[in-house]
Design a protein around this motif. Sequence first.
Motif, PDB file in Angstrom:
ATOM      1  N   PRO A 218      -8.451 -17.962 -26.098  1.00 19.33           N
ATOM      2  CA  PRO A 218      -7.892 -19.326 -26.120  1.00 19.33           C
ATOM      3  C   PRO A 218      -8.113 -20.049 -27.440  1.00 19.33           C
ATOM      4  N   ALA A 219      -9.325 -19.960 -28.001  1.00 20.56           N
ATOM      5  CA  ALA A 219      -9.614 -20.646 -29.263  1.00 20.56           C
ATOM      6  C   ALA A 219      -8.828 -20.036 -30.414  1.00 20.56           C
ATOM      7  N   ILE A 220      -8.723 -18.703 -30.448  1.00 19.45           N
ATOM      8  CA  ILE A 220      -7.980 -18.050 -31.534  1.00 19.45           C
ATOM      9  C   ILE A 220      -6.503 -18.393 -31.447  1.00 19.45           C
ATOM     10  N   LEU A 221      -5.947 -18.380 -30.246  1.00 22.54           N
ATOM     11  CA  LEU A 221      -4.530 -18.695 -30.082  1.00 22.54           C
ATOM     12  C   LEU A 221      -4.237 -20.147 -30.449  1.00 22.54           C
ATOM     13  N   ASN A 222      -5.157 -21.045 -30.121  1.00 21.90           N
ATOM     14  CA  ASN A 222      -4.975 -22.446 -30.530  1.00 21.90           C
ATOM     15  C   ASN A 222      -4.980 -22.586 -32.048  1.00 21.90           C
ATOM     16  N   ALA A 223      -5.892 -21.859 -32.700  1.00 18.98           N
ATOM     17  CA  ALA A 223      -5.944 -21.905 -34.163  1.00 18.98           C
ATOM     18  C   ALA A 223      -4.671 -21.329 -34.777  1.00 18.98           C
ATOM     19  N   LEU A 224      -4.173 -20.229 -34.211  1.00 19.75           N
ATOM     20  CA  LEU A 224      -2.932 -19.643 -34.711  1.00 19.75           C
ATOM     21  C   LEU A 224      -1.745 -20.572 -34.484  1.00 19.75           C
ATOM     22  N   GLN A 225      -1.780 -21.327 -33.393  1.00 20.99           N
ATOM     23  CA  GLN A 225      -0.697 -22.276 -33.127  1.00 20.99           C
ATOM     24  C   GLN A 225      -0.697 -23.414 -34.138  1.00 20.99           C
ATOM     25  N   ILE A 226      -1.874 -23.921 -34.461  1.00 19.67           N
ATOM     26  CA  ILE A 226      -1.974 -24.991 -35.455  1.00 19.67           C
ATOM     27  C   ILE A 226      -1.580 -24.484 -36.838  1.00 19.67           C
ATOM     28  N   ALA A 227      -1.805 -23.195 -37.096  1.00 20.28           N
ATOM     29  CA  ALA A 227      -1.512 -22.639 -38.416  1.00 20.28           C
ATOM     30  C   ALA A 227      -0.024 -22.515 -38.692  1.00 20.28           C
ATOM     31  N   VAL A 228       0.824 -22.566 -37.672  1.00 23.51           N
ATOM     32  CA  VAL A 228       2.271 -22.397 -37.890  1.00 23.51           C
ATOM     33  C   VAL A 228       2.833 -23.517 -38.769  1.00 23.51           C
ATOM     34  N   PRO A 229       2.718 -24.794 -38.369  1.00 23.02           N
ATOM     35  CA  PRO A 229       3.236 -25.845 -39.266  1.00 23.02           C
ATOM     36  C   PRO A 229       2.486 -25.921 -40.583  1.00 23.02           C
ATOM     37  N   ALA A 230       1.202 -25.564 -40.585  1.00 25.14           N
ATOM     38  CA  ALA A 230       0.449 -25.590 -41.848  1.00 25.14           C
ATOM     39  C   ALA A 230       0.996 -24.564 -42.832  1.00 25.14           C
ATOM     40  N   ALA A 231       1.326 -23.371 -42.351  1.00 21.78           N
ATOM     41  CA  ALA A 231       1.879 -22.340 -43.230  1.00 21.78           C
ATOM     42  C   ALA A 231       3.256 -22.747 -43.755  1.00 21.78           C
ATOM     43  N   PHE A 232       4.072 -23.356 -42.908  1.00 27.76           N
ATOM     44  CA  PHE A 232       5.399 -23.791 -43.362  1.00 27.76           C
ATOM     45  C   PHE A 232       5.269 -24.868 -44.437  1.00 27.76           C
ATOM     46  N   LEU A 233       4.360 -25.833 -44.230  1.00 25.83           N
ATOM     47  CA  LEU A 233       4.140 -26.874 -45.227  1.00 25.83           C
ATOM     48  C   LEU A 233       3.629 -26.283 -46.534  1.00 25.83           C
ATOM     49  N   GLY A 234       2.710 -25.323 -46.452  1.00 26.00           N
ATOM     50  CA  GLY A 234       2.208 -24.678 -47.663  1.00 26.00           C
ATOM     51  C   GLY A 234       3.303 -23.955 -48.429  1.00 26.00           C
ATOM     52  N   ALA A 235       4.228 -23.318 -47.709  1.00 34.44           N
ATOM     53  CA  ALA A 235       5.330 -22.632 -48.373  1.00 34.44           C
ATOM     54  C   ALA A 235       6.255 -23.625 -49.078  1.00 34.44           C
ATOM     55  N   VAL A 236       6.532 -24.751 -48.433  1.00 33.96           N
ATOM     56  CA  VAL A 236       7.393 -25.765 -49.056  1.00 33.96           C
ATOM     57  C   VAL A 236       6.734 -26.319 -50.317  1.00 33.96           C
ATOM     58  N   LEU A 237       5.433 -26.606 -50.246  1.00 34.77           N
ATOM     59  CA  LEU A 237       4.730 -27.098 -51.426  1.00 34.77           C
ATOM     60  C   LEU A 237       4.716 -26.062 -52.535  1.00 34.77           C
ATOM     61  N   GLY A 238       4.568 -24.803 -52.170  1.00 37.20           N
ATOM     62  CA  GLY A 238       4.573 -23.749 -53.177  1.00 37.20           C
ATOM     63  C   GLY A 238       5.898 -23.636 -53.893  1.00 37.20           C
ATOM     64  N   GLU A 239       6.990 -23.971 -53.206  1.00 36.57           N
ATOM     65  CA  GLU A 239       8.307 -23.912 -53.845  1.00 36.57           C
ATOM     66  C   GLU A 239       8.482 -25.015 -54.887  1.00 36.57           C
TER      67      GLU A 239
END
Length: 298
Positions: A218-239
């Motif tokens: 449960p804790a790992i899946l919650n962390a992976l769920q939060i990481a989805v928008p964070a990864a997308f935001l990081g990719a946009v900033l990297g561009e």
Amino acid sequence: MTTDVAEKGTDAASGSPGPGPETGSGKARGIQWEDVRLPAWVTGLIGGVGIIAAWWILAATVFSNVGPGGVQAIPTPPQVIIEFADTGWEFYVKNFSVTLAEAGIGYLWGNGLALVLAALVLIVPRLEGVVMQIAIITYCIPIVALGLLLSVIVPIPTAGQPSTTAIFLAALSCFFTTVVGALLGLKAADRSSLDLVTVYGGSRLTQLRKVRLIASLPAILNALQIAVPAAFLGAVLGEFFGKVTLGVGPAMIAAQQALNSARVWDIALASGAVALAGYGLLGLVSRAIAPWSKGASK
């Protein structure tokens, strides 16, 4: 008093509703706001309609003249919809496909490395301090400064190819959250179950496979769920720093330079929708893999 008791007994026996709730003065209490229970989707719909209405009113009145050179910086919802239709679906597919590829690659690298280090800490506990220091350093480094540094080091990608800078920042954006969530989950295993594995001759690796992984889901899946928008935001900033020609970042910069505020809002709203869709998809996957974490049963 005897008559009142008899009348109440008759009401109970006949199944007819008795008198309603009474206040201290003996009068029936009216329906209060706290007595009303609305479904979650109704509450969300009311909130969404309220936000759109406030946006429409403010954009047409208070913020109608806000913007450089008399350009309306905050368009109304109809203007945003019209611009989206005029731009065409192909424009968004072409740009978002590149950014999603960068976010996906960074998501896999960042979360994969975080899970490996968290598991390594459980096998070699002395490494916990080093792993946490690495995670904290990655979290504290200004992502803007790192993006500028990477733009000088890594080569410029060809048109349509994922940017290395965007991938790196996407991985960095989700690394810290996953490391902390995974460590907390792996340490939440039942002590008696761990002792049982030890009694039967199991090693730390056996404890990790048989007990800790299941308890930490449960804790790992919650962390992976939060990481989805964070990864997308990081990719946009990297561009913004990767000198790429295709992607959400370059598309937003081009719209901003052309003073096309409606398209800027279109891209921003579409980015939020994509991040929200990814977050919701991981939530569904979490419920399917670990239904007990949400109070559901298989």
